[in-house]
Scaffold this motif. Structure first.
Motif, PDB file in Angstrom:
ATOM      1  N   SER A   3       0.233  -0.917   0.161  1.00 20.61           N
ATOM      2  CA  SER A   3       0.045  -0.119  -0.431  1.00 20.61           C
ATOM      3  C   SER A   3       0.939   1.272   0.057  1.00 20.61           C
ATOM      4  CB  SER A   3      -0.936   0.321   1.173  1.00 20.61           C
ATOM      5  OG  SER A   3      -0.214   0.352   2.254  1.00 20.61           O
ATOM      6  N   LYS A  63       2.839   8.140  -3.026  1.00 16.84           N
ATOM      7  CA  LYS A  63       3.787   7.758  -1.807  1.00 16.84           C
ATOM      8  C   LYS A  63       4.973   7.083  -1.957  1.00 16.84           C
ATOM      9  CE  LYS A  63      -0.161   5.671   1.934  1.00 16.84           C
ATOM     10  NZ  LYS A  63      -1.317   4.385   1.304  1.00 16.84           N
ATOM     11  N   ALA A 109       3.782   1.812  -2.098  1.00 22.55           N
ATOM     12  CA  ALA A 109       3.698   2.062  -3.598  1.00 22.55           C
ATOM     13  C   ALA A 109       2.401   1.798  -4.461  1.00 22.55           C
ATOM     14  CB  ALA A 109       4.552   0.951  -3.881  1.00 22.55           C
ATOM     15  N   LEU A 110       1.545   2.502  -3.566  1.00 22.81           N
ATOM     16  CA  LEU A 110       0.358   2.486  -4.509  1.00 22.81           C
ATOM     17  C   LEU A 110       0.416   3.396  -5.617  1.00 22.81           C
ATOM     18  CD1 LEU A 110      -2.994   1.891  -3.882  1.00 22.81           C
ATOM     19  CD2 LEU A 110      -3.294   4.335  -2.854  1.00 22.81           C
ATOM     20  N   GLU A 111      -0.542   2.272  -6.370  1.00 26.10           N
ATOM     21  CA  GLU A 111      -0.535   3.116  -7.720  1.00 26.10           C
ATOM     22  C   GLU A 111      -1.031   4.034  -8.685  1.00 26.10           C
ATOM     23  OE1 GLU A 111      -2.344  -0.050 -11.017  1.00 26.10           O
ATOM     24  OE2 GLU A 111      -3.926   0.486 -10.360  1.00 26.10           O
ATOM     25  N   MET A 139      -2.607   1.663   7.176  1.00 27.27           N
ATOM     26  CA  MET A 139      -3.804   1.008   6.838  1.00 27.27           C
ATOM     27  C   MET A 139      -4.219  -0.492   7.249  1.00 27.27           C
ATOM     28  SD  MET A 139      -6.104   3.005   4.960  1.00 27.27           S
ATOM     29  CE  MET A 139      -5.572   5.046   4.810  1.00 27.27           C
ATOM     30  N   VAL A 160      -9.817  -2.422  -5.387  1.00 27.51           N
ATOM     31  CA  VAL A 160      -8.826  -3.119  -5.351  1.00 27.51           C
ATOM     32  C   VAL A 160      -7.903  -2.627  -3.944  1.00 27.51           C
ATOM     33  CG1 VAL A 160      -7.025  -4.951  -6.574  1.00 27.51           C
ATOM     34  CG2 VAL A 160      -9.455  -4.012  -8.087  1.00 27.51           C
ATOM     35  N   ASP A 161      -8.065  -3.717  -3.255  1.00 29.03           N
ATOM     36  CA  ASP A 161      -6.796  -3.686  -1.710  1.00 29.03           C
ATOM     37  C   ASP A 161      -5.506  -3.911  -2.538  1.00 29.03           C
ATOM     38  OD1 ASP A 161      -5.103  -3.778   0.489  1.00 29.03           O
ATOM     39  OD2 ASP A 161      -7.493  -4.598   1.076  1.00 29.03           O
ATOM     40  N   SER A 162      -4.739  -2.807  -2.529  1.00 36.17           N
ATOM     41  CA  SER A 162      -3.792  -3.200  -2.991  1.00 36.17           C
ATOM     42  C   SER A 162      -2.727  -3.768  -1.992  1.00 36.17           C
ATOM     43  CB  SER A 162      -2.226  -1.773  -2.797  1.00 36.17           C
ATOM     44  OG  SER A 162      -3.048  -1.557  -1.479  1.00 36.17           O
ATOM     45  N   ALA A 213      -4.912  10.265  -2.737  1.00 33.74           N
ATOM     46  CA  ALA A 213      -5.670   9.475  -3.513  1.00 33.74           C
ATOM     47  C   ALA A 213      -6.640   8.204  -2.049  1.00 33.74           C
ATOM     48  CB  ALA A 213      -5.286   7.982  -4.720  1.00 33.74           C
ATOM     49  N   ASP A 214      -5.265   8.783  -1.404  1.00 33.25           N
ATOM     50  CA  ASP A 214      -6.639   8.318  -0.002  1.00 33.25           C
ATOM     51  C   ASP A 214      -6.925   8.416   1.124  1.00 33.25           C
ATOM     52  OD1 ASP A 214      -4.793   5.869  -0.330  1.00 33.25           O
ATOM     53  OD2 ASP A 214      -3.058   6.579   0.533  1.00 33.25           O
ATOM     54  N   ASP A 247       1.228   4.682   5.714  1.00 33.57           N
ATOM     55  CA  ASP A 247       0.012   4.657   5.774  1.00 33.57           C
ATOM     56  C   ASP A 247      -1.236   4.332   6.873  1.00 33.57           C
ATOM     57  OD1 ASP A 247      -0.264   1.916   5.222  1.00 33.57           O
ATOM     58  OD2 ASP A 247      -0.457   2.678   3.218  1.00 33.57           O
TER      59      ASP A 247
END
Lengths: 592, 286
Positions: free
Chosen positions: B92, B100, B94-96, B179, B220-222, B207-208, B177
């Protein structure tokens, strides 16, 4: 007839899947990677969104747009809808002639249960119970068609309007009434004729018309003619009775009374389809007389009322210089029976002067007998037969010698020979008629022919017509009654006692009596009375009456008329949907 | 940009800062700073009687001559404060389509550089399948290696599988993060145990913090790859924001309970957020 007038417009329906594609593409799931789903685990899901769904989720506005588009596309195809039977107006044509009361032996005021009118009312009631119509209008077919009231919808309202269907007309102009009903109801209307005889022609091809007849062949004795005319110092009454029976010899008992005095009572024997005249001479001062036949199948034609003949006499001053001519004129005037003694100012002055005679109310007849350039004329004579003075003149073989005036300076010619005016009339500023007669009597044969007294009879009658009052006192039902009065309005008292005020719009008051009986006209201090009698042989003749139904309202070849455009419905629906769409979009704050 | 370039960028940023070392952190092995305890520095602190085992070199022979008592001199301890930098190495981070991971690297390099500037030792831990140190983490950040964000395990699991060997009285900075579904207190208690100071830096992508636009979204959960189809409308967006706020609040409360400081940064606004680190007394200008 197809439902859709313009099927090619259906191609516009391709917009529907296009819209759906737009929404499906717009609403497909956008893939989005998130750091974690833990923030999307809502305890409370929203009303429309939030839940995981497996089916396509489209907003409400999509369906509204789809609906609006579908409605517009359908409207563009010009949809037409087949009208149900009750969606069409009905126009009923009522035969108002007197024969619709045939079978009525109970009297004129009561309605027989066997009369065509009664049967027609019952049939109409049943029709209105079994079918519904968008609106119902009634047209009364008398001598002139007349619309009864406004459009109604229920049988009760129709019955109220039918109270005006009195069946006292001497004739029924059904063709004119059907034309009026067609205009009134429009192309979608259904017409129903209620009468007592068959439709004209051997094959009735009613165009949206049903013809219902309720009559029946019946014997009938009737007065078909009744006059009371002057005959010297007395009145002559002529009555004509007809036997309208196809086969049977009929005996007709009749009574002629004057008030309570019985003038004559006898029985006539009449062959089938035969007529018989009765002549009665009465003193001129005999008041109104009434002739009656025994009751039979039609009451309206069994009774006539005759008033004394009108005696209008004209004061004529004969100032002609030529004694011979003056004598000839006097003879003709006396023969007419229309000349009165000169007890007051003359109404007609006969003279030889070129100047117009004095007198505010006197017409002038000028005799010009100049012998200079006199030419005998033997014809052909050109006669204005429409002129009151020329009525009944027959000039063939007449030698008419007259001087040639050169130019016509005497008014409108009534009789000419070549370009020579022989008789001319002009109206002066006081609306007096000034008549000029070019005639050299001793070189002409006119004075020796019937044309001579006829001319003077015409002259006195014309002058009499211009005096106040009635010209005649007895009229057939359906004929016009002319009354000349000095006042601007007159009061008409109807047979039933009702009154009506009439306002002058021309020289004369023209009345159109609608029912038989005695009428009185009051104009200032003057009062005149006249009688109206049915005297309608065609109505009295019940031998041609028939029962039956002809025509159809709905014909396959007229199917096009059974459709009505419903484009407005779809356009209206689209507008409502679009307004709803607009409301949702502006008030939903993004929830739709 | 590559990892190295991000580290260099962070290192450049960190030149302006030094790690703010609290007094409680001045306890450690021999170092460049004077600790609270007696040590081997040249700064005299006190005398005490000799006890067996004491370094004979610290006996003050002059005092022995005068008093015949073995007395040793105590010098101030010379210590190096320590920074344990714990980086969340889950996917997460390295969220696309976000910055981040870059921000994480830059922030880590910045903190490492700041620690260097404050003469602190530092260690960098990567929370993947357990905590493991990054290669060359003792050196300048630009020399670090093995930094990757590919773990599918949440942060709390990493503590369970292989906890980091954190230096006592060190400064501990967790960059994540956050998360993870685990209880914040359980993680913070582990971090706060024996620490001089604990800082929790929540680094989120833009985006978060913002819900997707209205419409159908397949989330989609990263980390787990789990998918969830959802129709986002105004209500859902509001609920998401509330959930995020509650999540932050729970960490903030837990931090206050354990004496830690909670700082929340947005990756895309990292440079603008640096004053927040100063306010939290994690950094001071160099």
């Amino acid at each position: 007839m197809p439902f859709l007038t313009y099927p090619l417009a259906l191609m516009a329906a391709a917009a529907l899947p296009a819209l759906a594609a737009i929404y499906i593409l717009r609403n497909r799931y956008r893939r989005r990677e998130v750091s974690s789903l833990m923030l999307w685990q809502f305890a409370v899901l929203s009303r429309e969104g939030g839940a995981k769904v497996n089916k396509l989720q489209l907003p409400l506005v999509f369906f509204l747009e789809l609906l609006a588009l579908a409605l517009l596309v359908t409207a563009a195809t010009g949809p037409r809808w087949q009208l149900p039977a009750h969606a069409r107006p009905l126009v009923i044509i009522l035969d108002d002639s007197a024969s619709m009361l045939a079978g009525d032996s109970a009297g004129a005021s009561a309605v027989s249960p066997n009369s065509p009118r009664t049967k027609a009312v019952v049939a109409l009631d049943e029709l209105l119970k079994s079918r519904k119509f968008l609106s119902i209008r009634l047209v009364l077919a008398g001598p002139k068609p007349r619309v009864l009231g406004s459009a109604v919808t229920t049988a009760t309202e129709v019955r109220e309007v039918l109270a005006q269907w009195t069946c006292q007309s001497p004739d029924a102009a059904l063709d004119a009434a059907i034309a009026l009903a067609n205009d009134l109801g429009g192309p979608q209307s259904q017409l129903l004729v209620l009468t007592d005889h068959a439709p004209p022609g051997s094959e009735f091809s009613g165009d949206r018309v049903q013809w219902w007849a309720f009559g029946g062949t019946q014997p009938n004795l009737a007065f078909v003619n009744a006059t009371r005319t002057t005959h010297g110092e007395s009145d002559r009454v002529l009555l004509e009775v007809a036997n309208y029976s196809a086969s049977a010899v009929a005996t007709a008992a009749y009574r002629i009374t004057s008030g309570s005095n019985l003038l004559r009572s006898a029985t006539l024997k009449l062959e089938p389809r035969a007529r018989q005249r009765l002549i009665l001479n009465l003193p001129a001062n005999t008041p109104a007389i009434e002739a009656a036949l025994d009751a039979d199948n039609l009451a309206a034609d069994n009774r006539v009322t005759l008033l004394p003949a009108v005696r209008k006499r004209i004061r004529v001053q004969n100032s002609l210089e030529d004694a011979a001519l003056r004598s000839l004129v006097d003879k003709a005037l006396e023969a007419s029976g229309l000349r009165s003694s000169l007890s007051a100012a003359p109404e007609i002055i006969l003279h030889n002067a070129r100047a117009t005679p004095a007198g505010t109310n006197a017409w002038g007849l000028r005799f010009l007998a100049e012998t200079n350039a006199a030419t005998p004329h033997t014809g052909p004579f050109i006669v204005d037969t429409a002129h009151p003075l020329a009525r009944g003149l027959f000039l063939d073989g007449v030698v008419w010698t007259a001087s040639t005036p050169g130019t016509n300076q005497f008014g409108l010619p009534v009789i000419t020979a070549g370009n020579t005016p022989l008789l001319a009339v002009t109206e002066d500023a006081l609306r007096r008629q000034q008549i000029t007669l070019h005639l050299i009597p001793d070189r002409s044969t006119l004075t020796a022919t019937p044309n001579w007294p006829i001319f003077f009879w015409n002259l006195l009658t014309w002058r009499a017509r211009e005096t106040p009052g009635l010209v005649e006192s007895n009229f057939r039902l359906g004929s016009e009654v002319s009354v000349r009065a000095q006042t601007n309005s007159v009061q008409l008292i109807l047979p039933g006692g009702g009154t009506r005020m009439l306002t002058k719009s021309a020289e004369e008051f023209v009345l159109e009596p609608e029912t038989p009986g005695l009428y009185t006209v009051n104009a200032g201090n003057s009062s005149w009375q006249f009688a109206v009698n049915l005297l309608a042989p065609e109505e009295s003749d019940l031998a041609t009456a028939k029962s039956g139904k002809w025509g159809e309202w709905e014909k396959p070849e007229e199917a096009r008329r059974e459709y009505a455009s419903v484009l407005w419905f779809f356009v209206l629906g689209a507008l409502v949907v679009m307004v709803t769409h607009l409301f949702l979009v502006t008030h939903s704050k993004g929830r739709v | 940009m590559s990892t190295r370039e991000h580290l260099l960028s962070g290192e450049a940023l960190g030149q302006r800062y030094a790690l703010a070392v609290p007094q409680t952190a001045l306890a450690g092995t021999t170092g460049s700073q004077l600790g609270r305890r007696a040590g081997n520095s040249i700064d005299f602190q006190d005398y005490r009687e000799y006890q067996p085992g004491d370094d004979l070199r610290t006996i003050d022979w002059g005092v022995f001559a005068r008093t015949d008592r073995l007395t040793i001199k105590l010098f101030r301890e010379e210590v190096n404060p320590h920074l344990d930098l714990l980086l969340d190495a889950s996917r997460s981070m390295a969220l696309e389509n976000t910055r981040k991971s870059a921000a994480t690297l830059r922030l880590a390099a910045l903190l490492g550089t700041a620690a260097e500037n404050a003469h602190c030792t530092h260690a960098t831990w990567l929370a993947g399948d357990g905590f493991q140190r990054a290669a060359n983490d003792m050196m300048l950040p630009s020399a670090w290696d093995g930094l990757g964000f590919a773990s599918r395990r949440p942060l709390d699991e990493a503590f369970t599988i292989l906890p980091p060997r954190l230096r006592r009285l060190g400064i501990r900075v967790l960059v994540s993060d956050l998360m993870c579904p685990g209880e914040p207190l359980s993680i913070l208690r582990r971090l706060a145990d024996g620490a001089a100071a604990v800082f929790v830096v929540q680094l989120l992508a833009q985006a978060d913090t913002e819900p997707p636009e209205h419409g159908n979204v397949q989330l989609v959960d990263s980390e787990t790859g789990e998918e969830r189809e959802i129709f986002v409308d105004a209500t859902v967006a509001a609920q998401f924001r509330e959930a995020l706020a509650r999540h932050r609040e729970s960490w903030d409360v837990a931090c206050r309970q354990t004496g830690a400081r909670f700082i929340s940064l947005v990756a895309e606004k990292l440079e603008a957020s640096l004053p927040a680190l100063e306010e939290a007394q994690l950094l001071v200008p160099a």
